[in-house]
Design an enzyme around this catalytic site. Sequence first.
Site, PDB file in Angstrom:
ATOM      1  N   GLU A 128      28.829  15.278 -23.309  1.00  0.00           N
ATOM      2  CA  GLU A 128      29.701  14.609 -22.334  1.00  0.00           C
ATOM      3  C   GLU A 128      30.460  13.672 -22.695  1.00  0.00           C
ATOM      4  O   GLU A 128      30.484  12.058 -22.892  1.00  0.00           O
ATOM      5  CB  GLU A 128      28.303  13.970 -21.444  1.00  0.00           C
ATOM      6  N   HIS A 141      26.126   3.291 -16.863  1.00  0.00           N
ATOM      7  CA  HIS A 141      24.350   3.761 -15.701  1.00  0.00           C
ATOM      8  C   HIS A 141      24.680   3.271 -13.969  1.00  0.00           C
ATOM      9  O   HIS A 141      23.572   2.306 -14.089  1.00  0.00           O
ATOM     10  CB  HIS A 141      23.485   3.409 -15.868  1.00  0.00           C
ATOM     11  N   GLU A 153      30.355  16.089 -18.567  1.00  0.00           N
ATOM     12  CA  GLU A 153      29.475  16.074 -19.259  1.00  0.00           C
ATOM     13  C   GLU A 153      28.649  17.925 -18.779  1.00  0.00           C
ATOM     14  O   GLU A 153      28.933  18.333 -17.203  1.00  0.00           O
ATOM     15  CB  GLU A 153      28.325  15.123 -18.748  1.00  0.00           C
ATOM     16  N   ASP A 192      27.743  11.136 -11.700  1.00  0.00           N
ATOM     17  CA  ASP A 192      26.046  11.702 -12.694  1.00  0.00           C
ATOM     18  C   ASP A 192      25.897  12.162 -12.086  1.00  0.00           C
ATOM     19  O   ASP A 192      25.003  11.178 -12.113  1.00  0.00           O
ATOM     20  CB  ASP A 192      27.125  10.931 -13.552  1.00  0.00           C
ATOM     21  N   HIS A 244      29.383   5.584 -25.819  1.00  0.00           N
ATOM     22  CA  HIS A 244      28.145   6.088 -26.419  1.00  0.00           C
ATOM     23  C   HIS A 244      27.884   7.489 -27.080  1.00  0.00           C
ATOM     24  O   HIS A 244      29.233   7.687 -27.103  1.00  0.00           O
ATOM     25  CB  HIS A 244      27.452   6.253 -24.753  1.00  0.00           C
ATOM     26  N   ARG A 269      34.604  10.787 -17.767  1.00  0.00           N
ATOM     27  CA  ARG A 269      33.430  11.560 -18.555  1.00  0.00           C
ATOM     28  C   ARG A 269      33.512  12.902 -17.789  1.00  0.00           C
ATOM     29  O   ARG A 269      33.420  12.742 -16.414  1.00  0.00           O
ATOM     30  CB  ARG A 269      32.413  10.437 -18.348  1.00  0.00           C
ATOM     31  N   HIS A 329      22.581  14.350 -25.474  1.00  0.00           N
ATOM     32  CA  HIS A 329      21.355  14.117 -25.639  1.00  0.00           C
ATOM     33  C   HIS A 329      20.839  15.356 -25.057  1.00  0.00           C
ATOM     34  O   HIS A 329      21.212  16.531 -24.169  1.00  0.00           O
ATOM     35  CB  HIS A 329      20.707  13.487 -24.784  1.00  0.00           C
ATOM     36  N   ASP A 385       0.986  -1.732  -0.283  1.00  0.00           N
ATOM     37  CA  ASP A 385       0.118  -0.092  -0.032  1.00  0.00           C
ATOM     38  C   ASP A 385       0.525   1.155  -0.414  1.00  0.00           C
ATOM     39  O   ASP A 385       0.809   2.355   0.802  1.00  0.00           O
ATOM     40  CB  ASP A 385      -1.294  -0.151   1.002  1.00  0.00           C
ATOM     41  N   ASP A 445      22.277  18.186 -16.101  1.00  0.00           N
ATOM     42  CA  ASP A 445      22.763  17.035 -15.831  1.00  0.00           C
ATOM     43  C   ASP A 445      24.730  16.681 -15.553  1.00  0.00           C
ATOM     44  O   ASP A 445      24.408  17.700 -17.071  1.00  0.00           O
ATOM     45  CB  ASP A 445      22.048  15.974 -17.181  1.00  0.00           C
ATOM     46  N   HIS A 460      17.019  12.619 -20.844  1.00  0.00           N
ATOM     47  CA  HIS A 460      17.148  12.909 -21.839  1.00  0.00           C
ATOM     48  C   HIS A 460      15.797  13.024 -22.662  1.00  0.00           C
ATOM     49  O   HIS A 460      14.984  11.838 -23.015  1.00  0.00           O
ATOM     50  CB  HIS A 460      17.211  10.780 -22.811  1.00  0.00           C
ATOM     51  N   TYR A 519      36.504   5.099 -21.268  1.00  0.00           N
ATOM     52  CA  TYR A 519      36.079   4.021 -20.216  1.00  0.00           C
ATOM     53  C   TYR A 519      37.223   2.292 -20.591  1.00  0.00           C
ATOM     54  O   TYR A 519      37.381   2.448 -21.619  1.00  0.00           O
ATOM     55  CB  TYR A 519      35.018   3.847 -20.088  1.00  0.00           C
TER      56      TYR A 519
END
Length: 438
Positions: A383, A242, A407, A259, A349, A405, A353, A40, A270, A360, A387
């Site tokens: 970004e 991710h 960004e 990130d 990647h 990374r 975006h 609930d 972002d 996104h 890696y």
Amino acid sequence: MLTKDEFAQRRARLLKRLADQPHSAVAIIPGAQLATRSRDTEFPFRQDSDFLYLTGFNEPDAVLVLAPESEMPVQLYCQPSDPHEEVWHGRRLGVALAVAELGVDVAHAIDDLDDHLLPLLDGVHTVMIDHSKAEWLAHVQDLSDSLRQSRKKGQQAPRAYVDIAPWLHEWRLQKSAAELEVMREAARITVGAHKRAMRFAAPGRYEYQVAAELHHEFAVNGASAPAYGTICGGGENACILHYTENHSQLCDGDLLLIDAGAEFQGYAADITRTFPVNGKFSETQRQLYEVVLRAQEAAFATLKPGSHLQRAHKAAAKEITKGLIELGILQGDVNEHVDQASHRRFFIHGLGHWLGLDVHDVGDYQQDDKRTLFKPGMVLTVEPGIYIPADAKDVEAKWRGIGIRIEDDVIITEAGYENMTAAVPKTVAEIEAWMQTN
């Protein structure tokens, strides 16, 4: 701050487009519903972005109907006031206040939606509805079938169901001045959170503790929640794009990739930064980091009206390729590696975006093999990353297990671009200086 007038203008634009169709048309835009977390208990509510774009209304179980040929063309269906329910679950705007507060023409209880939709659909040629909302599409089609099966003379069911999402998503791609101000505030809050996290991070602390620092900074500045799952990846965890477990302990000598972005009044920021846990880059880390930084700068140099994201990606990819060859991670001719897209093994990647109500965000990147060209008011992330997995046996050991990374969030302007998130330390010198001062 977005005003009631701005939402009214968006609805008026949609009404005009409906009225301009060759056949009569209505639009049905459902809001989001509460989602059960366990038994609930529900997940925190997050409004459907298209519905929010047209109404600014942030309650569950609501539907917007636009019917240009009706005496009341802008109709909202929402939860009615209910003192008993509101004691348990919180205040509702209610039907009585919806017209004045939201600027719609009329409001009704959500339970009365079908009773109003049936006569509204009778004789309409086209229903515009998001086809990704399968349950709502099926429900409207069932209502239409009841018209088709009715014995009453003169009733006519809709003949076409057209996806409304492409219309709304095209419009959402280019932000208004008011939207950009909200996004700048989301960016400002996120900048502060990243700067705080940089100073907090230290060997022996845990990734989830760093995430908590970020989330606290979001909340105390009025950002309702993170815009997406916060990533705090130390060491090899940074090579998982991710990564959201955030459970590992930070180690001396490792890099930490964060990130994270705040959501403010529905709009996302972002930002990604990668920095040494102990505040000092090793020579290996510095060399690889500066390749990524040069790649971002190369991408920035392409950003202007009339350009496109693929051009920026190619500029970044070429810079990464050159850097990987200089460091000995790739061997051979730069141009040959560019032609072969060798960078994809380590830059796995896209460059960025669209950014807006969704992290996104919606909007095409190309149509019919034609790139979507940048226009002032578009917002995107830039970004680049490198890696190198720990199991990359053909790569020299010193590079393995490093993920980097960088960004930032940019607005396309008449003159080029505006970097909303530039205030987070980014060069090696800036990062080390920031982390070593209190």
